[in-house]
Design a protein around this motif. Sequence first.
Motif, mmCIF file in Angstrom:
data_model
loop_
_atom_site.group_PDB
_atom_site.id
_atom_site.type_symbol
_atom_site.label_atom_id
_atom_site.label_comp_id
_atom_site.label_asym_id
_atom_site.label_seq_id
_atom_site.Cartn_x
_atom_site.Cartn_y
_atom_site.Cartn_z
ATOM 1 N N ASP A 235 29.522 41.659 49.557
ATOM 2 C CA ASP A 235 30.351 40.442 49.500
ATOM 3 C C ASP A 235 30.716 40.072 48.054
ATOM 4 O O ASP A 235 31.825 39.622 47.782
ATOM 5 N N VAL B 152 34.374 39.037 46.286
ATOM 6 C CA VAL B 152 34.585 37.799 45.520
ATOM 7 C C VAL B 152 35.084 38.134 44.105
ATOM 8 O O VAL B 152 36.031 37.517 43.603
ATOM 9 N N LYS C 141 38.714 39.533 44.239
ATOM 10 C CA LYS C 141 39.697 38.461 44.465
ATOM 11 C C LYS C 141 39.819 37.539 43.248
ATOM 12 O O LYS C 141 40.865 36.945 43.015
ATOM 13 N N TYR D 109 38.157 33.357 49.001
ATOM 14 C CA TYR D 109 37.037 34.294 48.857
ATOM 15 C C TYR D 109 36.085 33.831 47.766
ATOM 16 O O TYR D 109 35.986 34.450 46.697
#
Length: 212
Positions: A36, A40, A43, A199
């Motif tokens: 994840d 992040v 983005k 995000y």
Amino acid sequence: MDDIFVRELEIDHVDKTTILRFRQKLEGDVNCVVWDGAIVLAKFLEKQCLEDNGFLENRSVIELGSGVGCVGIVAACLGANVLLTDLPQALPLLRQNVEENKTKLKGYVEVEPLNWGSPCKINFTPDIILLAECIYYKEVIGSLVSTLRELATHDTKVILCQELRDSQTQKECWKEFLESVKEYFEVQFVPQSEQSSEYSCPEIQILRLTKK
Ligand SMILES: C[S@@+](CC[C@H](N)C(=O)[O-])C[C@H]1O[C@@H](n2cnc3c(N)ncnc32)[C@H](O)[C@@H]1O
């Protein structure tokens, strides 16, 4: 049985959208999936480039602990020349992902093994060092910080992203990393308001480090 499954990620440029594809494995080590924190950070880089088109254009970038390559490949899609690095066992899948996306990348990409703490045989000075989700076991913190010190000059920006997990071990690991890195780098936490609105979340931190 084919244990590959694909994660797609849309990256917006000022004038177009690119869809990148990351092959992941159903079974394997931590380097077989997109974490994840990588999404992040990817983005965040997209947002920086939408606000300042030259943010990654022709920049020399090295990514540490690339895993399947999401962050570095996104950086290359946004115009950076990127060296993706990880442990030798991670490189076959990483190379497949470079191949999978190569027609969509504006910058050059290379892949090399790099074990933190070992001498870094690179022949350029990185403008930017990227790392996502690399702070998760204590044994390696000293080596990781020493690699950051070896690679970074005073002009290098280090941008790292890490999900802060609840377990005691992970908390201690993060604390130890921060204490160690603060000896050599100025550390700035990027507020969530500067990150992608879609995000980002409070548990996933983005840090900017510059060498003292
Ligand atoms: C949790 S994964 C994150 C992968 C990727 N950055 C992401 O966020 O999707 C941690 C990565 O660090 C790499 N790694 C762990 N120890 C390492 C070491 N000593 N030297 C280099 N890479 C290492 C692993 O192989 C793995 O790819």
